[in-house]
Design an enzyme around this catalytic site. Structure first.
Site, PDB file in Angstrom:
ATOM      1  N   TYR A 162       2.839 -18.974  12.819  1.00 22.02           N
ATOM      2  CA  TYR A 162       1.740 -19.944  12.954  1.00 22.02           C
ATOM      3  C   TYR A 162       2.033 -20.931  14.077  1.00 22.02           C
ATOM      4  CZ  TYR A 162      -0.316 -18.387   8.559  1.00 22.02           C
ATOM      5  OH  TYR A 162      -0.914 -17.642   7.587  1.00 22.02           O
ATOM      6  N   LYS A 203      -1.228 -10.867   9.391  1.00 18.61           N
ATOM      7  CA  LYS A 203      -0.140 -11.267  10.278  1.00 18.61           C
ATOM      8  C   LYS A 203       1.185 -11.108   9.549  1.00 18.61           C
ATOM      9  CE  LYS A 203       1.462 -14.484   8.577  1.00 18.61           C
ATOM     10  NZ  LYS A 203       2.017 -14.832   7.256  1.00 18.61           N
TER      11      LYS A 203
HETATM   12  P1  NDP Z   1       2.329 -10.076  -2.135  1.00 23.30           P
HETATM   13  O1  NDP Z   1       3.735  -9.705  -2.377  1.00 23.30           O
HETATM   14  O2  NDP Z   1       1.726 -11.119  -3.012  1.00 23.30           O
HETATM   15  O3  NDP Z   1       1.377  -8.797  -2.211  1.00 23.30           O
HETATM   16  C1  NDP Z   1       1.648  -7.627  -1.493  1.00 23.30           C
HETATM   17  C2  NDP Z   1       0.991  -6.460  -2.221  1.00 23.30           C
HETATM   18  O4  NDP Z   1       1.260  -5.285  -1.475  1.00 23.30           O
HETATM   19  C3  NDP Z   1       1.549  -6.173  -3.613  1.00 23.30           C
HETATM   20  O5  NDP Z   1       0.941  -6.929  -4.621  1.00 23.30           O
HETATM   21  C4  NDP Z   1       1.253  -4.692  -3.766  1.00 23.30           C
HETATM   22  O6  NDP Z   1      -0.095  -4.516  -4.166  1.00 23.30           O
HETATM   23  C5  NDP Z   1       1.354  -4.169  -2.358  1.00 23.30           C
HETATM   24  N1  NDP Z   1       2.618  -3.441  -2.102  1.00 23.30           N
HETATM   25  C6  NDP Z   1       2.696  -2.149  -1.773  1.00 23.30           C
HETATM   26  N2  NDP Z   1       3.966  -1.773  -1.590  1.00 23.30           N
HETATM   27  C7  NDP Z   1       4.726  -2.861  -1.826  1.00 23.30           C
HETATM   28  C8  NDP Z   1       6.130  -3.091  -1.805  1.00 23.30           C
HETATM   29  N3  NDP Z   1       7.012  -2.145  -1.493  1.00 23.30           N
HETATM   30  N4  NDP Z   1       6.578  -4.325  -2.121  1.00 23.30           N
HETATM   31  C9  NDP Z   1       5.708  -5.318  -2.405  1.00 23.30           C
HETATM   32  N5  NDP Z   1       4.374  -5.148  -2.441  1.00 23.30           N
HETATM   33  C10 NDP Z   1       3.863  -3.939  -2.139  1.00 23.30           C
HETATM   34  O7  NDP Z   1       2.214 -10.533  -0.594  1.00 23.30           O
HETATM   35  P2  NDP Z   1       1.135 -11.446   0.075  1.00 23.30           P
HETATM   36  O8  NDP Z   1      -0.192 -11.139  -0.472  1.00 23.30           O
HETATM   37  O9  NDP Z   1       1.577 -12.849   0.035  1.00 23.30           O
HETATM   38  O10 NDP Z   1       1.254 -10.960   1.607  1.00 23.30           O
HETATM   39  C11 NDP Z   1       0.705  -9.747   2.051  1.00 23.30           C
HETATM   40  C12 NDP Z   1       0.476  -9.825   3.561  1.00 23.30           C
HETATM   41  O11 NDP Z   1      -0.442 -10.852   3.837  1.00 23.30           O
HETATM   42  C13 NDP Z   1       1.722 -10.152   4.387  1.00 23.30           C
HETATM   43  O12 NDP Z   1       1.697  -9.438   5.589  1.00 23.30           O
HETATM   44  C14 NDP Z   1       1.591 -11.635   4.672  1.00 23.30           C
HETATM   45  O13 NDP Z   1       2.233 -12.030   5.877  1.00 23.30           O
HETATM   46  C15 NDP Z   1       0.096 -11.802   4.765  1.00 23.30           C
HETATM   47  N6  NDP Z   1      -0.344 -13.143   4.374  1.00 23.30           N
HETATM   48  C16 NDP Z   1      -1.191 -13.816   5.209  1.00 23.30           C
HETATM   49  C17 NDP Z   1      -1.626 -15.073   4.893  1.00 23.30           C
HETATM   50  C18 NDP Z   1      -2.573 -15.783   5.797  1.00 23.30           C
HETATM   51  O14 NDP Z   1      -2.814 -16.967   5.569  1.00 23.30           O
HETATM   52  N7  NDP Z   1      -3.144 -15.124   6.786  1.00 23.30           N
HETATM   53  C19 NDP Z   1      -1.172 -15.755   3.685  1.00 23.30           C
HETATM   54  C20 NDP Z   1      -0.315 -14.947   2.832  1.00 23.30           C
HETATM   55  C21 NDP Z   1       0.074 -13.682   3.194  1.00 23.30           C
HETATM   56  P3  NDP Z   1      -0.541  -3.383  -5.202  1.00 23.30           P
HETATM   57  O15 NDP Z   1       0.215  -3.680  -6.457  1.00 23.30           O
HETATM   58  O16 NDP Z   1      -1.991  -3.589  -5.322  1.00 23.30           O
HETATM   59  O17 NDP Z   1      -0.173  -2.070  -4.599  1.00 23.30           O
END
Ligand code: NDP
Length: 379
Positions: free
Chosen positions: A235, A151
């Site tokens: 949410y 989401k």
């Molecule tokens: P993070 O910033 O922690 O992780 C995102 C990951 O995406 C990065 O670690 C990286 O992984 C990859 N990535 C690729 N391109 C980019 C970029 N340009 N900038 C930043 N990161 C990039 O985010 P979250 O894990 O917190 O969130 C990711 C998604 O999950 C969002 O859409 C968020 O809304 C959703 N979410 C949902 C939750 C829920 O409870 N359902 C809770 C938290 C988040 P790599 O280094 O491996 O390429």
């Protein structure tokens, strides 16, 4: 981004003990025309060892993938962590060591499309910044994989349409990471409202706020699509719809004051909105990136019921005007992913399909329009 991980009805408890599908699907899927009807049949079990489990590849190894989804995939019965897709090679050794992922199941964003040839991967789970969801969902569908997308589904309704079309064209299923549809306290809020235990609903309210650090993608409009509304306000929007079983007719909204103009130069810091639902029901929402708050309350003709915290990964608490409500804490993400695996296996709709994600993006866009114009927007 962590949303806090902390660690009565007798009928509902009984249903809970029967297991995931009996509890979650009839309760919520019946609320949404787009999710179809539950089959009512006992579902085929696919937990006879790893070979019968569906393989999931996580795309984007950030805090949610690493902190919640990968650990949850150690508890799932119907799917397992089969592969990873990352743009950061330095993350690979730790993930491989922790989860025994073979070299052949590791992809970069560049060679991701070759995942089509990998029979270990049945489902691609997109856990990237919001504006990247559309591209990776579409590429996954074109590679012949089912998709779970986090989401908010995307940052525009047009992107949602393209994602749904791509999955339909490929004959693959699409679901959204709406974990609270598999969480007993939120399901109890649904039951109390739908069975009119306290009479008809009069008013709902919900607030979700978290603190954010400067410089993260969540504050970048291009990547996030907006501020706290896209991330945590969604949410509250979801809860208003699943608790009431209805969709709003109109919205008004107001941006909150900015305490840090530099940090919040691209997105709102906080936002309040009011939905008008059928039957004179109103719902007041609030979201923020500089306050820690998380609640959901429903007021009905003869009483009230509420959750606080309402949306965290664990430690949820509930109360009604008659007393406290108590349910076991569950692994929401494991239940969500197992349900999707069973939906695929048994060829039935997911209770949290792409159409629901699109509906919510439409509602988020309407809230922004109301905020920017100061007008009441009809839906
Ligand atoms: P993070 O910033 O922690 O992780 C995102 C990951 O995406 C990065 O670690 C990286 O992984 C990859 N990535 C690729 N391109 C980019 C970029 N340009 N900038 C930043 N990161 C990039 O985010 P979250 O894990 O917190 O969130 C990711 C998604 O999950 C969002 O859409 C968020 O809304 C959703 N979410 C949902 C939750 C829920 O409870 N359902 C809770 C938290 C988040 P790599 O280094 O491996 O390429």
């Amino acid at each position: 981004m962590k949303y806090h991980s902390s660690s009565k009805s007798t009928r509902r408890k009984f249903l809970y003990n029967l297991g995931l599908t009996t509890l979650s699907l009839p309760a919520l899927s019946s609320l949404y025309a787009c999710s179809g009807k539950p089959s009512g049949k006992k579902e085929q079990s696919v937990n006879d060892g790893k070979k019968d489990k569906l393989g999931i590849a996580l795309v984007g190894l950030g805090s949610y993938a690493g902190g919640q989804l990968a650990p949850a995939l150690q508890q799932t019965e119907h799917c397992y962590l089969a592969g990873i897709v990352t743009g950061t090679p330095s993350k690979i050794p730790e993930w491989q060591e922790k989860y025994s992922i073979p070299d052949k199941n590791i992809y970069s964003y560049e060679n991701f499309d070759s995942i089509r040839d990998n029979k270990d991967i049945d489902i691609v789970y997109v856990v990237l910044p919001n504006s990247m969801h559309a591209e990776y969902t579409i590429r996954a569908a074109q590679a012949g994989k089912h998709v779970i997308c986090e989401k908010p589904m995307a940052i525009t309704v047009e992107d949602c349409n393209r994602m749904i079309d791509a999955c339909n064209k490929a004959g693959k299923m699409l679901s959204i990471g709406y974990r609270l549809h598999f969480e007993p306290y939120n399901l109890e809020m649904v039951r109390l409202a739908q069975e009119k235990e306290f009479g008809a609903l009069k008013k709902m309210s919900s607030a979700f706020g978290i603190h954010t650090s400067p410089g993260i993608w969540r504050l970048n409009k291009e990547l996030a699509g907006g501020g706290p509304l896209m991330d945590v306000g969604i949410y509250c929007v979801q809860a208003f719809c699943y608790v009431s079983g209805m969709e709003p007719l109109a919205v008004t909204a107001k941006e909150g004051p900015k305490t840090d103009l530099e940090k919040f130069k691209e997105v709102e810091e906080s936002l309040t909105w009011q939905f008008e639902f059928p039957n004179s029901l109103v719902a007041e929402g609030m979201c923020s990136y500089s306050e820690s708050i998380c609640n959901l309350r429903a007021e009905a003709e003869q009483g009230w019921f509420q959750l606080e915290p309402a949306y965290y990964y664990g430690g949820l608490k509930g109360e009604t005007s008659k007393g406290k409500i108590n349910f076991p804490q569950v692994n929401q993400q494991a239940r969500q992913m197992d349900d999707f695996a069973l939906a695929i296996k048994n060829n039935r709709p997911s209770p949290v399909p792409g159409e629901m994600g699109r509906r919510d993006v439409k509602l988020l866009q309407a809230i922004y329009e109301a905020m920017q114009t100061g007008k009441r927007i009809t839906l």
